[in-house]
Structures are given as structure tokens and as C-alpha cells.
Design a protein around this motif. Structure first.
Motif, mmCIF file in Angstrom:
data_model
loop_
_atom_site.group_PDB
_atom_site.id
_atom_site.type_symbol
_atom_site.label_atom_id
_atom_site.label_comp_id
_atom_site.label_asym_id
_atom_site.label_seq_id
_atom_site.Cartn_x
_atom_site.Cartn_y
_atom_site.Cartn_z
ATOM 1 N N ASP A 1 -61.818 -29.277 -10.251
ATOM 2 C CA ASP A 1 -61.570 -28.204 -10.066
ATOM 3 C C ASP A 1 -61.272 -28.017 -8.401
ATOM 4 O OD1 ASP A 1 -64.002 -28.209 -8.185
ATOM 5 O OD2 ASP A 1 -65.308 -27.469 -9.890
ATOM 6 N N ALA B 1 -65.393 -32.207 -10.991
ATOM 7 C CA ALA B 1 -66.374 -31.035 -11.256
ATOM 8 C C ALA B 1 -67.494 -31.798 -12.537
ATOM 9 C CB ALA B 1 -65.615 -30.182 -12.061
ATOM 10 N N SER B 2 -66.787 -32.824 -12.980
ATOM 11 C CA SER B 2 -67.991 -33.244 -14.186
ATOM 12 C C SER B 2 -67.331 -34.903 -14.480
ATOM 13 C CB SER B 2 -68.194 -32.769 -15.242
ATOM 14 O OG SER B 2 -67.084 -32.466 -16.127
ATOM 15 N N GLU C 1 -66.659 -23.978 -9.107
ATOM 16 C CA GLU C 1 -66.353 -23.867 -10.593
ATOM 17 C C GLU C 1 -65.302 -22.538 -10.824
ATOM 18 O OE1 GLU C 1 -66.719 -24.992 -14.213
ATOM 19 O OE2 GLU C 1 -68.098 -25.915 -12.470
ATOM 20 N N GLN D 1 -68.609 -33.840 -7.670
ATOM 21 C CA GLN D 1 -68.426 -33.133 -6.486
ATOM 22 C C GLN D 1 -67.565 -34.341 -5.252
ATOM 23 O OE1 GLN D 1 -72.002 -31.081 -4.761
ATOM 24 N NE2 GLN D 1 -72.446 -30.296 -6.490
#
Length: 228
Positions: A192, A220-221, A196, A151
């Protein structure tokens, strides 16, 4: 010189051996005791501070993403060992979009990370004795040593890892991955557009690679994987 005699009642109240030298030594003793008291007070406050921040320091270490692992979960350890190293978390088997098995690590019904092990031929079966080869972190409570977390806005990531080199969009699952100039090579940053499924990159028609990203683009990850 006129000598002034004090009344006997007053003279009797004065301490014996009352002299400037005796008074000075008492002052030095009091000053020494005062310094010791201040030092003891300082040490006590320092110890109390260390005791109070020790849990938060330990918690921060458990949520740290490095190039070798995430907190107590390290690349190369077995899934069974990872389960033993994460008391209080729930580890469960799951299957990704292409049918490969992995282990989800959850806390309070929130998936924190995904563990991928080397089980030979890929498939839905999870071998708990297999070694972990990749850890994908989803929770924003985890961060790298440079302060980057899921994030994190890409503009902030650029401050930590240097300018963006490119964003690449996968042809198969349409996932996007960013690469920054000083990013550790075995960290994979999936991105992203702020939610999502939304896109981070701004692409020219017919292309899947860009050096531009949207205003709300974020991480996002973060995946830690064994060096290739």
C-alpha cells in the motif's frame, strides 16, 4: 670475595630450600592456576551470555517467515494443529471481504496473521480439520529470512529481493501486489502507499500495472502459500 653473614633472626625467616629453581617452579604453578582461572571465567561469561540470549533467539525463530510457514505454524498442518502450536495466542473464525472463512491469530487484541485452509468449496464455514494452504502475516514483528516484514518500505525490500519487476492492482478488490526479481515464488507481497487503503503504485490512466511506486510505499502483508 667478601662473605656477608646475615643475622640469625633474618636467616630464620628465610624458607628452607629457598633457591631460584624453587621460585621459578612456584611461578609456573601460579601461572598455570591463573590461566585455568581465566579460562573458567571466560567459560562462565560465555555460558551466561548464551543463557541470556537464548530466549530472544527462540522468540526470533517463532516470528520467522519462511517458504514453508510462519514460526510454529506450517503449511499443510490442520487448523487444529495450528491452534495447539500457538499457545498464548487467540485463534478465532472470521470471514473475508468476499465471504470466505479464515482463522485470525491474535495477541493482545492485535491480529498477527490469518490462516486459510483448504475446505473444498469456499464459504464462511471454517473446517478446523482442514489443512492450511496460505498464511497471511500482518504484524511487523514477523520477518522473512531476508529481513523483510510488514511495513517494510519498498525501497528496503528492493535491497533484499532485487529490483521491482511490477506492482499489479487487482480489478476486483483493488488490492496491490508487488513482485521483485529475487522474491521467493510462494511469497505474496501485498503493498500500500503507507496507510491502509492508499495506493503504492503510480499508474498511467486506464492501467493496473506499473514499475513505479510512491515514496511512502510499503509492505502491507506477506502471504506464504503452497507452491503452485
Amino acid at each position: 670475595m667478601t662473605t656477608v653473614l646475615l643475622p640469625a633472626t633474618v636467616r630464620n625467616r628465610l624458607p628452607r630450600n629457598h633457591s631460584p629453581q624453587c621460585h621459578a617452579s612456584r611461578c609456573r604453578a601460579l601461572a598455570w592456576l591463573d590461566q585455568r582461572g581465566r579460562a573458567a571465567l571466560f567459560i562462565g561469561v560465555l555460558l551466561a551470555l548464551l543463557v541470556s540470549i537464548a530466549p530472544s533467539m527462540a522468540g526470533a525463530a517463532e516470528r520467522l517467515i519462511t517458504t514453508t510457514g510462519v514460526g510454529t505454524v506450517q503449511l499443510g498442518m490442520s487448523l487444529d494443529a495450528a491452534r495447539a502450536a500457538t499457545p498464548g495466542f487467540i485463534l478465532s473464525e472470521s470471514v473475508d471481504a468476499v465471504g470466505d472463512g479464515y482463522v485470525a491469530v491474535a495477541e493482545d487484541d492485535i491480529i498477527l496473521m490469518r490462516l486459510f485452509a483448504d475446505a473444498g468449496d469456499l464459504g464462511p464455514t471454517v473446517d478446523w480439520h482442514a489443512a492450511i494452504v496460505a498464511i497471511e502475516v500482518l504484524a511487523p514483528s514477523y520477518r522473512t529470512t531476508a529481513g523483510v516484514s510488514p511495513q517494510s518500505p519498498l525501497a528496503e525490500v528492493a535491497q533484499a529481493y532485487g529490483p521491482l519487476i511490477r506492482i499489479r492492482r487487482s480489478e476486483i478488490d483493488r488490492q496491490e501486489y508487488a513482485l521483485f526479481a529475487n522474491q521467493p515464488l510462494n511469497l505474496v507481497l501485498r503493498v500500500d502507499g503507507g496507510s491502509e487503503g492508499s495506493e503504492a503504485g503510480i499508474y498511467l490512466p486506464g492501467t493496473d500495472m506499473t514499475e513505479r511506486f510512491r515514496l511512502g510505499a510499503r509492505i502491507a502483508s506477506i502471504t506464504v502459500q503452497q507452491a503452485l
